[in-house]
Design a protein around this motif. Structure first.
Motif, PDB file in Angstrom:
ATOM      1  N   LEU A  85       5.628  20.577  -7.998  1.00 57.03           N
ATOM      2  CA  LEU A  85       4.716  19.494  -7.649  1.00 57.03           C
ATOM      3  C   LEU A  85       5.404  18.632  -6.592  1.00 57.03           C
ATOM      4  CD1 LEU A  85       1.986  18.114  -8.439  1.00 57.03           C
ATOM      5  CD2 LEU A  85       3.344  16.610  -9.883  1.00 57.03           C
ATOM      6  N   ALA A  86       4.720  18.371  -5.487  1.00 61.18           N
ATOM      7  CA  ALA A  86       5.284  17.579  -4.394  1.00 61.18           C
ATOM      8  C   ALA A  86       4.339  16.424  -4.068  1.00 61.18           C
ATOM      9  CB  ALA A  86       5.504  18.442  -3.157  1.00 61.18           C
ATOM     10  N   VAL A  87       4.919  15.259  -3.816  1.00 61.19           N
ATOM     11  CA  VAL A  87       4.124  14.079  -3.476  1.00 61.19           C
ATOM     12  C   VAL A  87       4.636  13.501  -2.165  1.00 61.19           C
ATOM     13  CG1 VAL A  87       3.366  11.789  -4.187  1.00 61.19           C
ATOM     14  CG2 VAL A  87       3.722  13.565  -5.914  1.00 61.19           C
ATOM     15  N   ALA A  88       3.776  13.512  -1.149  1.00 65.47           N
ATOM     16  CA  ALA A  88       4.088  12.844   0.117  1.00 65.47           C
ATOM     17  C   ALA A  88       3.645  11.393  -0.006  1.00 65.47           C
ATOM     18  CB  ALA A  88       3.371  13.525   1.273  1.00 65.47           C
ATOM     19  N   SER A  89       4.498  10.470   0.438  1.00 67.21           N
ATOM     20  CA  SER A  89       4.237   9.050   0.248  1.00 67.21           C
ATOM     21  C   SER A  89       4.503   8.281   1.539  1.00 67.21           C
ATOM     22  CB  SER A  89       5.129   8.512  -0.876  1.00 67.21           C
ATOM     23  OG  SER A  89       5.103   7.105  -0.926  1.00 67.21           O
ATOM     24  N   THR A  90       3.501   7.507   1.986  1.00 73.25           N
ATOM     25  CA  THR A  90       3.674   6.595   3.115  1.00 73.25           C
ATOM     26  C   THR A  90       3.411   5.189   2.611  1.00 73.25           C
ATOM     27  OG1 THR A  90       2.849   8.300   4.621  1.00 73.25           O
ATOM     28  CG2 THR A  90       3.020   6.057   5.489  1.00 73.25           C
ATOM     29  N   VAL A  91       4.438   4.344   2.704  1.00 72.06           N
ATOM     30  CA  VAL A  91       4.361   2.988   2.158  1.00 72.06           C
ATOM     31  C   VAL A  91       4.208   1.981   3.287  1.00 72.06           C
ATOM     32  CG1 VAL A  91       5.548   1.246   0.765  1.00 72.06           C
ATOM     33  CG2 VAL A  91       5.736   3.675   0.160  1.00 72.06           C
ATOM     34  N   PHE A  92       3.333   0.988   3.067  1.00 72.88           N
ATOM     35  CA  PHE A  92       3.004   0.002   4.095  1.00 72.88           C
ATOM     36  C   PHE A  92       3.353  -1.411   3.628  1.00 72.88           C
ATOM     37  CE2 PHE A  92       0.365   3.671   4.723  1.00 72.88           C
ATOM     38  CZ  PHE A  92       0.213   3.801   6.092  1.00 72.88           C
ATOM     39  N   ASP A  93       3.640  -2.285   4.621  1.00 69.47           N
ATOM     40  CA  ASP A  93       3.930  -3.682   4.298  1.00 69.47           C
ATOM     41  C   ASP A  93       2.661  -4.518   4.379  1.00 69.47           C
ATOM     42  OD1 ASP A  93       3.425  -4.131   7.002  1.00 69.47           O
ATOM     43  OD2 ASP A  93       5.540  -4.446   7.526  1.00 69.47           O
ATOM     44  N   ALA A  94       2.801  -5.829   4.234  1.00 74.53           N
ATOM     45  CA  ALA A  94       1.642  -6.731   4.203  1.00 74.53           C
ATOM     46  C   ALA A  94       0.896  -6.758   5.528  1.00 74.53           C
ATOM     47  CB  ALA A  94       2.102  -8.130   3.823  1.00 74.53           C
ATOM     48  N   ASP A  95       1.557  -6.360   6.613  1.00 73.67           N
ATOM     49  CA  ASP A  95       0.907  -6.287   7.927  1.00 73.67           C
ATOM     50  C   ASP A  95       0.323  -4.907   8.186  1.00 73.67           C
ATOM     51  OD1 ASP A  95       1.581  -8.953   8.596  1.00 73.67           O
ATOM     52  OD2 ASP A  95       3.604  -8.310   9.171  1.00 73.67           O
ATOM     53  N   ASP A  96       0.246  -4.092   7.155  1.00 78.59           N
ATOM     54  CA  ASP A  96      -0.279  -2.730   7.232  1.00 78.59           C
ATOM     55  C   ASP A  96       0.528  -1.867   8.200  1.00 78.59           C
ATOM     56  OD1 ASP A  96      -2.109  -1.076   5.942  1.00 78.59           O
ATOM     57  OD2 ASP A  96      -3.453  -1.039   7.675  1.00 78.59           O
ATOM     58  N   ARG A 127       0.847  -1.204   0.000  1.00 75.40           N
ATOM     59  CA  ARG A 127       0.000   0.000   0.000  1.00 75.40           C
ATOM     60  C   ARG A 127       0.872   1.239   0.000  1.00 75.40           C
ATOM     61  NH1 ARG A 127      -3.072   1.140   5.369  1.00 75.40           N
ATOM     62  NH2 ARG A 127      -3.112   3.408   5.330  1.00 75.40           N
ATOM     63  N   ASN A 128       0.422   2.257  -0.725  1.00 76.13           N
ATOM     64  CA  ASN A 128       1.137   3.527  -0.787  1.00 76.13           C
ATOM     65  C   ASN A 128       0.114   4.650  -0.687  1.00 76.13           C
ATOM     66  OD1 ASN A 128       2.954   5.576  -1.167  1.00 76.13           O
ATOM     67  ND2 ASN A 128       3.641   4.933  -3.197  1.00 76.13           N
ATOM     68  N   ASP A 129       0.090   5.334   0.447  1.00 81.57           N
ATOM     69  CA  ASP A 129      -0.813   6.469   0.632  1.00 81.57           C
ATOM     70  C   ASP A 129      -0.120   7.730   0.150  1.00 81.57           C
ATOM     71  OD1 ASP A 129      -2.576   4.729   1.747  1.00 81.57           O
ATOM     72  OD2 ASP A 129      -2.440   5.504   3.790  1.00 81.57           O
ATOM     73  N   LEU A 130      -0.795   8.482  -0.710  1.00 82.03           N
ATOM     74  CA  LEU A 130      -0.177   9.630  -1.378  1.00 82.03           C
ATOM     75  C   LEU A 130      -0.956  10.910  -1.118  1.00 82.03           C
ATOM     76  CD1 LEU A 130       0.249   7.797  -4.773  1.00 82.03           C
ATOM     77  CD2 LEU A 130       2.107   8.316  -3.197  1.00 82.03           C
ATOM     78  N   LEU A 131      -0.220  11.987  -1.013  1.00 85.39           N
ATOM     79  CA  LEU A 131      -0.827  13.309  -0.926  1.00 85.39           C
ATOM     80  C   LEU A 131      -0.073  14.214  -1.878  1.00 85.39           C
ATOM     81  CD1 LEU A 131      -2.802  15.309   0.388  1.00 85.39           C
ATOM     82  CD2 LEU A 131      -1.030  15.774   2.112  1.00 85.39           C
ATOM     83  N   VAL A 132      -0.756  14.702  -2.917  1.00 84.99           N
ATOM     84  CA  VAL A 132      -0.141  15.544  -3.937  1.00 84.99           C
ATOM     85  C   VAL A 132      -0.470  17.004  -3.641  1.00 84.99           C
ATOM     86  CG1 VAL A 132       0.002  16.042  -6.402  1.00 84.99           C
ATOM     87  CG2 VAL A 132      -0.369  13.688  -5.621  1.00 84.99           C
ATOM     88  N   SER A 133       0.542  17.849  -3.675  1.00 80.52           N
ATOM     89  CA  SER A 133       0.332  19.265  -3.391  1.00 80.52           C
ATOM     90  C   SER A 133       1.348  20.105  -4.149  1.00 80.52           C
ATOM     91  CB  SER A 133       0.455  19.529  -1.881  1.00 80.52           C
ATOM     92  OG  SER A 133       1.756  19.174  -1.421  1.00 80.52           O
ATOM     93  N   ILE A 134       1.202  21.403  -4.035  1.00 78.80           N
ATOM     94  CA  ILE A 134       2.167  22.338  -4.605  1.00 78.80           C
ATOM     95  C   ILE A 134       2.988  22.911  -3.454  1.00 78.80           C
ATOM     96  CG2 ILE A 134       2.496  24.460  -5.910  1.00 78.80           C
ATOM     97  CD1 ILE A 134       1.374  22.185  -7.564  1.00 78.80           C
ATOM     98  N   LYS A 135       4.308  22.815  -3.573  1.00 78.20           N
ATOM     99  CA  LYS A 135       5.205  23.336  -2.551  1.00 78.20           C
ATOM    100  C   LYS A 135       6.127  24.381  -3.157  1.00 78.20           C
ATOM    101  CE  LYS A 135       4.029  20.450   0.823  1.00 78.20           C
ATOM    102  NZ  LYS A 135       3.390  20.911   2.081  1.00 78.20           N
ATOM    103  N   VAL A 136       6.594  25.280  -2.311  1.00 73.61           N
ATOM    104  CA  VAL A 136       7.556  26.294  -2.734  1.00 73.61           C
ATOM    105  C   VAL A 136       8.956  25.770  -2.465  1.00 73.61           C
ATOM    106  CG1 VAL A 136       8.424  28.617  -2.287  1.00 73.61           C
ATOM    107  CG2 VAL A 136       5.964  28.200  -2.338  1.00 73.61           C
TER     108      VAL A 136
END
Length: 255
Positions: A221-232, A194-203
Motif C-alpha cells: 500500500l502506497a500513499v502519495a502526500s502533498t501538504v500545503f500551508d495556510a497560503d495554499d 491541507r493534505n492531498d492524498l493518492l492511495v495506490s498499490i505499488k510494487v
C-alpha cells in the motif's frame, strides 16, 4: 467445550449483502469466538458449512484467516480451538480535519514512535516532485527518507521532499526523534492546512524491500502526500510505503 451453534447466522449473513461470503463468514465467526473462553472447540467443518450455507473451501479460508490472526489454533486429529487472543495492533494513520503528521498522531495516542533516518540530502527536484511542489525540476529539494516503527513494530518507509529555498536549514536537522511537521511549525512558523492524498498499490523495488523486510516485487500500500500551508502553497511532497501487516489507513470526511 464446543463452540455453540449460533441462531442468528441467517440474519447476520443477510445483512452482509454486497460482502463476499468469505468476509461475511469470517466476521461472523470472529464475533462468536471473541465471546468465548480459550479452549472452546469449533464445530466440525461440515457442521459449519451447513450452518453458514457455504462451501468447504470458503469456510476453511475464513477459519485459516482467524488462525493467522491468532484467534484460533488447529490441532491435528482434535479440531480447531479458541486460544488466548494474540492481539496484533494496527497503528492506523488517520486523515481527517487536522494535518498533524504521523509522529504527533501516534504519540498523542500513547504509542512509542521510533525513526531511523536512512537519508537526508540535497537533490534536484525532478518529476513528479517539481510539479507537486510548484517549482522547477532543476530546483533543489531536501529529501528525507525514514523508516518508522511503532511500539517496536516496523510500520512504513516514508520519503519526503521539501523545497530548499523555503527551508534552507533543514539539512542540518536530526529527525531521529523529532516530528518533521513540528519542526516546520517551530522553525518556520508554517501552519499546515491541507493534505492531498493518492492511495495506490505499488510494487516494492530493491530499496523499498530492503528497508521494509519484504521481497522485491511484493505489492504494498502506497500513499502519495502533498501538504500545503495556510497560503495554499505546497511545502512537502512524498510517498509512504506500508508493510503488508500494517496496510490500514483511516479517512475521516466532514461536511
Amino acid at each position: 467445550m464446543t463452540l455453540p451453534a449460533n441462531k442468528d447466522v441467517e440474519l447476520s449473513m443477510s445483512t452482509a449483502r454486497g460482502t463476499s461470503k468469505y468476509v461475511a463468514v469470517r466476521e461472523h465467526l470472529l464475533t462468536r469466538v471473541q465471546g468465548l473462553e480459550p479452549g472452546a472447540r469449533l464445530p466440525s467443518e461440515p457442521q459449519l458449512c451447513d450452518e453458514y450455507g457455504v462451501s468447504r473451501i470458503t469456510l476453511r479460508h475464513a477459519v485459516d484467516g482467524l488462525i493467522s490472526d491468532g484467534y484460533l489454533v488447529r490441532e491435528q486429529g482434535r479440531g480447531t480451538f479458541v486460544v488466548e487472543p494474540q492481539y496484533r495492533t494496527r497503528y492506523r494513520e488517520r486523515f481527517a480535519d487536522a494535518v498533524t503528521g504521523f509522529h504527533a498522531q501516534q504519540t498523542s495516542d500513547g504509542f512509542d514512535v521510533t525513526t531511523s533516518v536512512v537519508e537526508l540530502a540535497e537533490f534536484p527536484a525532478g518529476e513528479p516532485t517539481a510539479s507537486q511542489l510548484g517549482i522547477n525540476s532543476a530546483d533543489r529539494v531536501a529529501r528525507l527518507t525514514r523508516v518508522r516503527s511503532v511500539n517496536g513494530t516496523l510500520h512504513h518507509l516514508a520519503v519526503t521532499n521539501l523545497p530548499l529555498a523555503q527551508f534552507p536549514d533543514i539539512l542540518d536537522e536530526n529527525f531521529t526523534d523529532a516530528s518533521l511537521f513540528s519542526y516546520l511549525s517551530d522553525a518556520y512558523g508554517v501552519a499546515l492546512t491541507r493534505n492531498d492524498l493518492l492511495v495506490s498499490i505499488k510494487v516494492a523495488d530493491e530499496f523499498i524491500a530492503e528497508h521494509l523486510n519484504v521481497e522485491p516485487g511484493e505489492h504494498l500500500l502506497a500513499v502519495a502526500s502533498t501538504v500545503f500551508d495556510a497560503d495554499d502553497r505546497a511545502v512537502s511532497y512524498g510517498m509512504a510505503y506500508f508493510t503488508p501487516q500494517n496496510s490500514e489507513i483511516a479517512f475521516g470526511l466532514h461536511s
